[in-house]
Scaffold this active site. Structure first.
Site, short mmCIF file in Angstrom:
data_model
loop_
_atom_site.label_atom_id
_atom_site.label_comp_id
_atom_site.label_asym_id
_atom_site.label_seq_id
_atom_site.Cartn_x
_atom_site.Cartn_y
_atom_site.Cartn_z
N CYS A 68 0.69 -1.17 -0.02
CA CYS A 68 -0.01 0.10 -0.05
C CYS A 68 0.85 1.22 0.05
CB CYS A 68 -0.90 -0.22 1.27
SG CYS A 68 -2.26 -1.39 1.20
N HIS A 121 -3.17 7.06 2.60
CA HIS A 121 -3.52 5.93 2.16
C HIS A 121 -4.78 5.53 2.79
CE1 HIS A 121 -3.96 1.63 1.19
NE2 HIS A 121 -3.70 1.28 2.47
N ASN A 126 -10.35 0.14 -0.02
CA ASN A 126 -8.69 0.12 0.08
C ASN A 126 -8.50 -0.56 -1.41
OD1 ASN A 126 -6.15 -0.38 0.36
ND2 ASN A 126 -6.33 -1.14 2.39
#
Length: 334
Positions: A116, A257, A287
């Site tokens: 990520c 993020h 996500n």
């Protein structure tokens, strides 16, 4: 020789048409809209459902939009970086597939895998390449088909993830006071037990056993990852502010993020940043791993002003984490 600054000159994005919302998920596993919204703040996520399409398809779509919107001559692009945890194949690189599909004749291409944090790391790398003077135009793409790794019988993880891609064009300029400034990036190496894919790599190659025991799906110990993420991201934001003699008042936007709404809120609180300065779109995309930050830029572009101080921050498997300071280079509404 004049100092070369690395600036983002355009953004492209892509999310699949199919939307998996909480109501549909509640018919697949024991969950509910209230449970999901309370714990992670996600209302819906886009899923790439078409057979035979992978990460390169979304990456190509985002890059094609980027090229069209900026009007850049494809033959002047020097390099293309795809950061992803879900490559089309073990090899060749997803970036090489994207270059071939786009018909880029003069670009070399490679993948970068940092979970990520991939876009954060790739933007730092591309900026350094531009600042060296050896390259003029680099496309950086964050793209992930997280649905390919998700067990849709596991309510703890299947509610979290979506698919998508975001792309930016990074160019060199001698104009002072804009573009990439610096980063604080770290890898602590503690994360393997808590967030990983058990099978499919060289340690545990695919076999009947790994398939039968469902070892090709993402494994996460949510509470542990949550704790590490909040601590690392908040400390990294504080570090990058101190590194640049800035306070929260000097920052126009924080682009984190997008992993979990509670993580985002906790990071903002610890770093003493008002939530209205934080770009949030997790409710609509979930996500998307390496794609979250460029997709947030894509969504938010019209609100960005030249000279805006932007802090990026991310956390991912490994554990990898960090923050970057960037001064925006153009008025997004134009």
């Amino acid at each position: 020789m004049e100092k070369i600054n690395a600036v983002i000159t355009g953004i492209g994005g892509y999310v699949p048409d199919y939307i998996l919302n909480n109501e549909e998920l509640s018919r697949m596993v024991d969950t509910s809209d209230e449970w999901i919204m309370t714990r992670v703040g996600i209302k819906e996520r886009h899923i790439l459902t078409e057979e035979g399409l992978g990460t390169s398809y979304m990456a190509r779509k985002a890059a094609k939009q980027l090229i069209d919107r900026t009007g850049v001559d494809p033959d002047t692009i020097d390099a293309l970086i795809v950061t992803t945890t879900t490559p089309d194949y073990k090899f060749p690189s997803t970036a090489s597939i994207v270059v071939g599909k786009l018909g880029l004749k003069n670009a070399f291409a490679f993948d970068l895998e940092a979970a990520c944090c991939g876009f954060l790391y790739s933007l730092d790398l591309a900026s350094s390449m531009i600042q060296s003077g050896r390259y003029r135009k680099i496309v950086v793409i964050g793209a992930d088909k997280m649905s390919s790794l998700i067990d849709y019988t596991d309510r703890q993880t299947c509610v979290l993830f979506g698919d998508g891609a975001g792309a930016v064009l990074v160019e060199g300029t001698t104009e002072e006071g804009i573009g990439y400034q610096n980063s604080f990036l770290r890898t602590d190496g503690k994360g393997l037990p808590y967030l990983h894919l058990k099978a499919g790599g060289s340690v545990c190659p695919p076999s009947h056993f790994t398939v039968d025991h469902r070892l090709h799906y993402l494994y996460q110990e949510g509470r542990t990852v949550f704790r590490f993420a909040v601590t690392a991201m908040s400390q990294d934001v504080i570090q990058i502010l101190e590194q640049n003699n800035m306070t929260a008042d000097d920052v126009q936007w924080v682009i984190p993020h997008e992993a979990n709404m509670r993580i985002i809120e906790a990071v903002a609180k610890r770093a003493e940043l008002p939530l209205d300065k934080v770009v949030i779109n997790i409710d609509r995309y979930g996500n998307t791993s390496a794609a979250t930050i460029p997709l947030a830029l894509w969504d938010h572009e019209s609100r960005l002003k030249k000279g805006d101080n932007i802090v990026f921050t991310a956390f991912g498997a490994g554990f990898v984490h960090g923050a970057s300071y960037y001064k925006w280079a153009y008025d997004g509404e134009k």
